[in-house]
Structure formats: C-alpha cells, structure tokens
Design an enzyme around this catalytic site. Structure first.
Site, PDB file in Angstrom:
ATOM      1  N   HIS A 273      -2.136  72.108   9.178  1.00 48.63           N
ATOM      2  CA  HIS A 273      -1.482  72.482   7.917  1.00 48.63           C
ATOM      3  C   HIS A 273      -0.731  73.804   8.034  1.00 48.63           C
ATOM      4  O   HIS A 273      -1.182  74.744   8.681  1.00 48.63           O
ATOM      5  CB  HIS A 273      -2.460  72.472   6.743  1.00 48.63           C
ATOM      6  CG  HIS A 273      -3.575  73.470   6.787  1.00 48.63           C
ATOM      7  ND1 HIS A 273      -3.467  74.730   6.251  1.00 48.63           N
ATOM      8  CD2 HIS A 273      -4.842  73.369   7.256  1.00 48.63           C
ATOM      9  CE1 HIS A 273      -4.615  75.369   6.390  1.00 48.63           C
ATOM     10  NE2 HIS A 273      -5.468  74.575   6.997  1.00 48.63           N
ATOM     11  N   ASP A 285      -6.438  80.207  10.130  1.00 51.87           N
ATOM     12  CA  ASP A 285      -6.531  79.049   9.230  1.00 51.87           C
ATOM     13  C   ASP A 285      -5.243  78.868   8.437  1.00 51.87           C
ATOM     14  O   ASP A 285      -5.069  79.481   7.397  1.00 51.87           O
ATOM     15  CB  ASP A 285      -7.712  79.233   8.282  1.00 51.87           C
ATOM     16  CG  ASP A 285      -7.931  78.037   7.379  1.00 51.87           C
ATOM     17  OD1 ASP A 285      -7.413  76.949   7.671  1.00 51.87           O
ATOM     18  OD2 ASP A 285      -8.639  78.209   6.363  1.00 51.87           O
ATOM     19  N   GLU A 317      -2.565  71.898   2.038  1.00 51.61           N
ATOM     20  CA  GLU A 317      -3.932  71.556   2.446  1.00 51.61           C
ATOM     21  C   GLU A 317      -4.945  72.391   1.682  1.00 51.61           C
ATOM     22  O   GLU A 317      -5.982  71.890   1.227  1.00 51.61           O
ATOM     23  CB  GLU A 317      -4.094  71.770   3.953  1.00 51.61           C
ATOM     24  CG  GLU A 317      -5.396  71.228   4.541  1.00 51.61           C
ATOM     25  CD  GLU A 317      -6.560  72.196   4.544  1.00 51.61           C
ATOM     26  OE1 GLU A 317      -7.665  71.788   4.947  1.00 51.61           O
ATOM     27  OE2 GLU A 317      -6.376  73.381   4.139  1.00 51.61           O
ATOM     28  N   GLU A 318      -4.639  73.681   1.546  1.00 51.07           N
ATOM     29  CA  GLU A 318      -5.587  74.582   0.895  1.00 51.07           C
ATOM     30  C   GLU A 318      -5.732  74.307  -0.607  1.00 51.07           C
ATOM     31  O   GLU A 318      -6.682  74.767  -1.234  1.00 51.07           O
ATOM     32  CB  GLU A 318      -5.166  76.043   1.113  1.00 51.07           C
ATOM     33  CG  GLU A 318      -5.139  76.481   2.568  1.00 51.07           C
ATOM     34  CD  GLU A 318      -6.521  76.596   3.203  1.00 51.07           C
ATOM     35  OE1 GLU A 318      -7.518  76.245   2.539  1.00 51.07           O
ATOM     36  OE2 GLU A 318      -6.595  77.029   4.371  1.00 51.07           O
ATOM     37  N   ASP A 346      -7.452  71.952  12.909  1.00 49.20           N
ATOM     38  CA  ASP A 346      -7.529  72.975  11.870  1.00 49.20           C
ATOM     39  C   ASP A 346      -8.490  74.072  12.337  1.00 49.20           C
ATOM     40  O   ASP A 346      -9.686  73.834  12.486  1.00 49.20           O
ATOM     41  CB  ASP A 346      -8.030  72.324  10.574  1.00 49.20           C
ATOM     42  CG  ASP A 346      -7.876  73.219   9.362  1.00 49.20           C
ATOM     43  OD1 ASP A 346      -7.525  74.404   9.523  1.00 49.20           O
ATOM     44  OD2 ASP A 346      -8.111  72.727   8.249  1.00 49.20           O
ATOM     45  N   HIS A 440     -10.500  82.731   5.011  1.00 50.83           N
ATOM     46  CA  HIS A 440      -9.919  82.817   3.667  1.00 50.83           C
ATOM     47  C   HIS A 440      -9.885  84.250   3.144  1.00 50.83           C
ATOM     48  O   HIS A 440     -10.072  84.495   1.950  1.00 50.83           O
ATOM     49  CB  HIS A 440     -10.682  81.911   2.685  1.00 50.83           C
ATOM     50  CG  HIS A 440     -10.369  80.456   2.891  1.00 50.83           C
ATOM     51  ND1 HIS A 440     -10.854  79.456   2.069  1.00 50.83           N
ATOM     52  CD2 HIS A 440      -9.621  79.819   3.827  1.00 50.83           C
ATOM     53  CE1 HIS A 440     -10.407  78.279   2.483  1.00 50.83           C
ATOM     54  NE2 HIS A 440      -9.662  78.485   3.560  1.00 50.83           N
TER      55      HIS A 440
END
Length: 500
Positions: A273, A285, A317-318, A346, A440
C-alpha cells in the site's frame, strides 16, 4: 553477520551515506533478455538502492508539513499525492516493459485532532477514538449519564429508553462497531464507548460512515469492569466525551503495472500500500513494502517472463483496505480467474523484526494459499534463516482477494505485536518490545528501518516473483466454485483495526 555478502557493518555505512535520488537501473535490450532467474534477480536487490528510495520517500512525506504539521503520506495529503507521482514516474522510466494504469475510486478518510473521555472522576488510559468516528456535537465536550447497554448492542431492543442524551456503554462482540455506534445514535445517545469482551484495549474502526454514527471510543475490559459493576448495582455514573474529528469523502488512486510479455491468462500478482496513517510518514508501514515492489519491478525489466506479473500499489489501506477491496470488487469473473495468486507485502523492515509468514492454509483459504506459504518456508530454510507463522486474519490487502476466491499469502516483519523471548533467540532484537516501536507513529522514518530485514525480505519478494513468472507447474489451478464463508465469518480485522 553476513547475508548474501551484505554485512551489518556495510548496512551501517550505507545508512550514514548521503544518497540523494534512487539509483538508475541499467536495462538490457529486449531482444537479448534472458528468462528471469531467481538467484540473479535476488542478487540485483541492494541495500543501497532500497535505502536511496526510502530517503526519497521521506522527502515526499515532508510535503505534508503545512497540512498536518508533520510528515505524512495519508490519503488526501500532498505526501500521498507525491508518493503516487513517484511510483508513476519510476514506472514510466522503465520503458515499455509494463502497461501501467491508474484506478481512481471514492474513499473515506478520517482524522481525530483531539479527544478525551472522562468517566466519573477517571480519565481511562485505554480510551481511544474509533477509526472514522465523527466528532461530538459542534466539536465540543458533551456531558451525560453513562448507560449500560444490554447484550452486545447489536439490536435496537438492547438500548434502553434512558440512553437518550447519555453516553452508551456497549460490550464488544457479534456485530461490527459501526452497527453499535449507529444504533446508539438512533437511540439518541450523545456518544458511545465500546468496551472489550476480552483482555486488552479496543483499537477499532466504525467502517463506512453513517449519518447516525456518534463519537465512539474503545475501552479495555479491565478499565471498564468497575464501571460496569457500579452500573449493575444501580449506582449512577456520569461522563464527559469530547471528540474533535472529521470524516471526509475524497478520490484517490490505485496504481497497477503489468508486464507486456508473459501469459496474460496466468498472472502472478503482488501488492503493497502506497499510503501511511495520518500520524506519521510511514517509511516502514508501508513505505518499505511499496518500495520493495518498485525495486523488484525495476530489476525485473532486465529479464523476460513466461507468465504475466502484475504489481499493485493500493491506496487507502490504512482507512480499511479501501483500494484493494475496490480493485477486487470490480473485477469481472473472467479477469478474477486470470490471477493465479496474490502476494501481500506490508512492512518489510521493522527494526525489532521477526521473519513472519502468514499462516495461510488450503483448508481455510483458496487452494494455492498453502503452496505459497510453503514457498516462503522453503526459501528461509534454504538460506539458513528462522521464520515464524502469524495469523491470516484480515489485517492487510490480501483480505479482499481471499474473500473473492483468489489464493494468497505474504510475509511481514512485525507491527505492534510484542517479540517473545523465543523470537529474540531466533532473530535477535529485544523481547518484550514491539517489532516496530514506531508503528503508526511520527518516528516511522528512515532511521526506523532495519536494513538487514529490508534487503532480506525484498530478496524473498524477488524470489516469489521469479518463481511464478517462470512457471505455475504444480500450483493448483483456479476454481470457480470456492466458498470463503468460513474465512469471512472468523476474521476479526479489516485492515489494522478491529472491525467487530
């Protein structure tokens, strides 16, 4: 430690180097290209190229500084638009080896700027906003009694009449969080709190927006227990909820690149992604996975292929696997059947890494998923590397493919999970800590990458591409009559957040 001639010392030197732009890939005349060879394709993957791409992506994330006051590549940001432009321009520079297409689709993005939950005199530490939550009324604090909802809050009858103008306290389970929030809103609640029905906090998403959604928090079962006990004894409990958030509809884009050559009726497909979360630049990520794909795509141009290879960079995606879900949902059946398998990549460079393989079996997934899993196992064994299996539980972009009968799987190096003592012995690093402490977060920068796991994972990606680009001999043929009801029923996630 040495891995294919790359030492930790070499990686350290490269990390300190001041590389500016990704390195150019020398291309061989199409008339002289040999059939792709796995060993040669793996050998073409270098730490220098991967790190240079990561540094370039970091500069792209900086484009969002004015919008978010920090680097990010979340959909709708300048950082994400710059990421898409970088992927497209890189592919365009590879000549006519690929046919590239951009697939635009409507997406929903959410951002929580500030939130706070007070129950009685407590500020619960585990309280966290749900993904795609709306704000409280007028983005101001709201006050009201805490009202315990019956059952799992999956039916209108579970919500007592006194939930109006209250904060609904709802048990997790049996239906999506979005349904619970919607039913609370229809019952007149001013906010909702979903507490866990098992240990741990609730990091969830409301999913597709509804006009009846209310500001919704997740809460751990441990912190919720004393509040539930108090309410069950008939003792009143007040609360304050505050959520400054927005949910917006935007257009964003998937990028698909397919080899011009190779059997178009037998495609090996892989994806990562292109977006990050709003909270940070997402260089691991999934900057690492999306750049691994880009580097493999670049190096593959030096070879010919028997079967078509299709690369995908998903958007959204997130926000809940939006891009990959959309892609599969609009595939005609005959096109679906041309995809022999889908491989998801990923997070390839987690700093406290473990070499993880999705535990995809044919018993629970479309035939071919287990064969792909075993390809990864065999590669790690051949190269003297340890590996571990992780749940195939809907957390990444393979989800839509499995639900639509396409075999799939993938590898990862770890997210917010905690490394065990056994894994410390297997992979090094530190037990008791997250595989990626910057998951994140704002610190998911170039400095967050493990170059050893990055180059190792990318070489395994190259091997997977080369293997199936040459032949699907022994790999199960696609079937038109695959039921994935069991998978859909059992999977708790849809993306990185819990869906129910």
């Amino acid at each position: 430690m040495m891995i294919w001639g790359v030492s930790l010392a070499t990686c350290a030197v490269v990390a300190a180097a001041s590389l500016q732009e990704p390195l150019l890939i020398p291309h061989i005349s199409s008339a002289k290209k040999p059939l792709v060879n796995s060993t040669e394709l793996q050998d073409s993957i270098t730490v220098e190229n991967l790190l240079a791409r990561a540094k370039h992506l970091s500069k792209i994330a900086d484009l969002s500084q004015d919008q978010y006051n920090h680097p990010t590549r979340v959909i709708g940001s300048r950082g994400h638009q710059g990421t898409l432009e970088y992927i497209i321009s890189t592919l365009a520079g590879l000549g006519d080896f690929y046919t590239t297409s951009n697939q635009s689709f409507a997406a929903v993005t959410g951002n929580v700027f500030e939130s706070r939950l007070v129950i009685g005199s407590d500020v619960p530490k585990s309280a966290a906003p749900m993904g795609l939550t709306p704000p409280t009324k007028d983005k101001e604090p709201v006050h009201g009694p805490i009202v315990l909802v019956s059952g799992d809050g999956c039916h209108a009858s579970d919500y007592p009449s006194n939930v109006t103008k209250s904060i609904a306290l709802i048990r997790r389970g049996n239906c999506p969080f979005g349904d619970k929030s919607e039913l609370a809103g229809k019952a007149g609640a001013i906010a909702a709190v979903v507490y866990n029905n098992e240990n741990g906090s609730v990091q969830g998403t409301l999913g597709a927006p509804s006009p009846d959604h209310v500001a919704t928090f997740g809460l751990s079962g441990e912190e919720a227990a004393p509040y539930i006990a108090r309410l069950q004894k008939g003792k009143p409990l007040d609360g304050i909820a505050y959520m400054d958030a927005e949910v917006a509809a935007i257009q964003t884009t998937n990028i698909i690149a397919q080899t011009v050559d190779g059997d178009p009726d037998n495609c090996v497909m892989l994806g990562g992604h292109s977006d990050s979360v709003a909270e940070g630049p997402g260089i691991n990520d999934d900057g690492s996975g999306s750049l691994s794909l880009l580097e493999v795509a670049a190096q593959l141009t030096n070879y010919s292929v028997n079967n078509c290879v299709r690369f995908a960079w998903w958007a959204g995606e997130e926000e809940g696997l939006l891009g990959s879900d959309y892609y599969v949902s609009v595939l005609p059946e005959e096109e679906n059947l041309k995809i022999r398998l889908f491989m998801d990549y990923d997070m390839m460079a987690s700093p406290n890494f473990a070499y993880q393989i999705y535990n995809a079996t044919n018993a629970a997934n479309p035939d071919g998923s287990e064969e792909l899993r075993n390809l990864y196992v065999d590669w790690y064994k051949r190269n003297g590397l340890n590996y571990t299996f992780i749940p195939f539980d809907g957390r990444s972009d393979y989800d839509g493919f499995i639900r639509n009968g396409i075999p799939g799987g993938g590898i990862a190096t770890g997210a917010e999970g905690i490394k065990t003592k056994e894994e410390e012995l297997m992979f090094g690093g530190k037990s008791g800590e997250w595989y990626d402490p910057c998951y994140h977060s704002l610190c998911d920068t170039v400095d967050n990458l493990s170059l050893i796991s990055y180059v190792t994972s990318t070489r395994l990606i190259a091997h997977s591409v080369a293997t199936y680009a040459i032949s699907f001999e022994g790999f199960p043929k696609r079937s038109q009559s695959i039921s994935t009801e069991g998978y859909a029923r059992d999977v708790k996630y849809h993306g990185h957040k819990l869906r129910m």
